[in-house]
Design an enzyme around this catalytic site. Sequence first.
Site, PDB file in Angstrom:
ATOM      1  N   ASP A  83       0.704  -1.267  -0.253  1.00  0.00           N
ATOM      2  CA  ASP A  83      -0.072   0.226  -0.387  1.00  0.00           C
ATOM      3  C   ASP A  83       1.126   0.982  -0.272  1.00  0.00           C
ATOM      4  OD1 ASP A  83      -2.396  -1.837   0.432  1.00  0.00           O
ATOM      5  OD2 ASP A  83      -2.420  -1.468   2.279  1.00  0.00           O
ATOM      6  N   ARG A  84      -0.029   2.159  -0.006  1.00  0.00           N
ATOM      7  CA  ARG A  84       0.981   3.597  -0.511  1.00  0.00           C
ATOM      8  C   ARG A  84       1.527   3.979   1.063  1.00  0.00           C
ATOM      9  NH1 ARG A  84      -0.179   8.709  -0.121  1.00  0.00           N
ATOM     10  NH2 ARG A  84      -1.675   8.785   0.230  1.00  0.00           N
TER      11      ARG A  84
END
Length: 313
Positions: A145-146
Amino acid sequence: MRRKPRIPPSPLPQREGVDPVRVKLPQDGGWGTVRDHLVARLAAGGGVVDGMLDAGLIVGADGRPVERDTAYVPGMFVWFHRELPDEERVPFALDVVYRDEHIVVADKPHFLATTPRGSHVAETVLARLRRDLGIPALGAAHRLDRLTAGLVLFTVRPEERGAYQSLFRDKRVHKEYEAVAAYDPEVTLPRTVRSRIVKERGILTAREVAGEPNAVSRIELTEHRDGRGRYRLLPRTGQTHQLRVHMNASGLPILGDPLYPVVTDPVPAGDFRRPLQLLARALEFTDPVTGHEHRFLSERVLTAWSAYADWVQ
């Protein structure tokens, strides 16, 4: 056995480490020209497509520009570069912890997306590494995930990418994460959480539903102080937001999480305060190409544990 048709190589180079968009024209359809199909398929609109065609920005496999009246041919490929968004640079270092002729292992910071998607295109781990290392064929074997920091595995040779991706698909990678969340003596740990998690397109959060479990996580408390706990998380599966969902379901939402337990308002562009306190700490696997045993460790530190006053300000 029917062989898959070969995809021709892109006639366009990368731009800022980002591949051009490739579009394959469907076998069925009532379009008379390539232009008609692109207008119907792309969200850009007829005026934008016409402008790109007139400027010679959409090309066929031979590299020649596609004209407005180019006939529609089922199975034909065309390429073009997407317009790069105006992205805020993530002002944190991207570290390479290992590199050989087959793989690159990067230790990514919070807020930097792994691969181009949506509004994050050139300002991603993949695009940065392609530019910095001069490896245009570099590809991601998996993603984080970012908002999650830590270790990500990339492959150097496209023909070997499937072998490394299969490690994650077949659960042959040992992954360890670290998180900081509130300490609750009423929560019995260690524990193994099993549930069924679904993530619907267009919905920010994943959710647990009734049914056969598809997500398994082990949660361990390693230490605690001042009402905060440091947790070791061992995912045995890889569902979207799995660790964040399981920590929240255990009554221990991860500090800095903008989605769990509640969705918060988006922060302004360029606001890199209070990163999600989740770190992909370790990756361990047997290299499917060389046979080497690899164990990589992130050197990043979760600031809500090491310097809470700095994180919370």
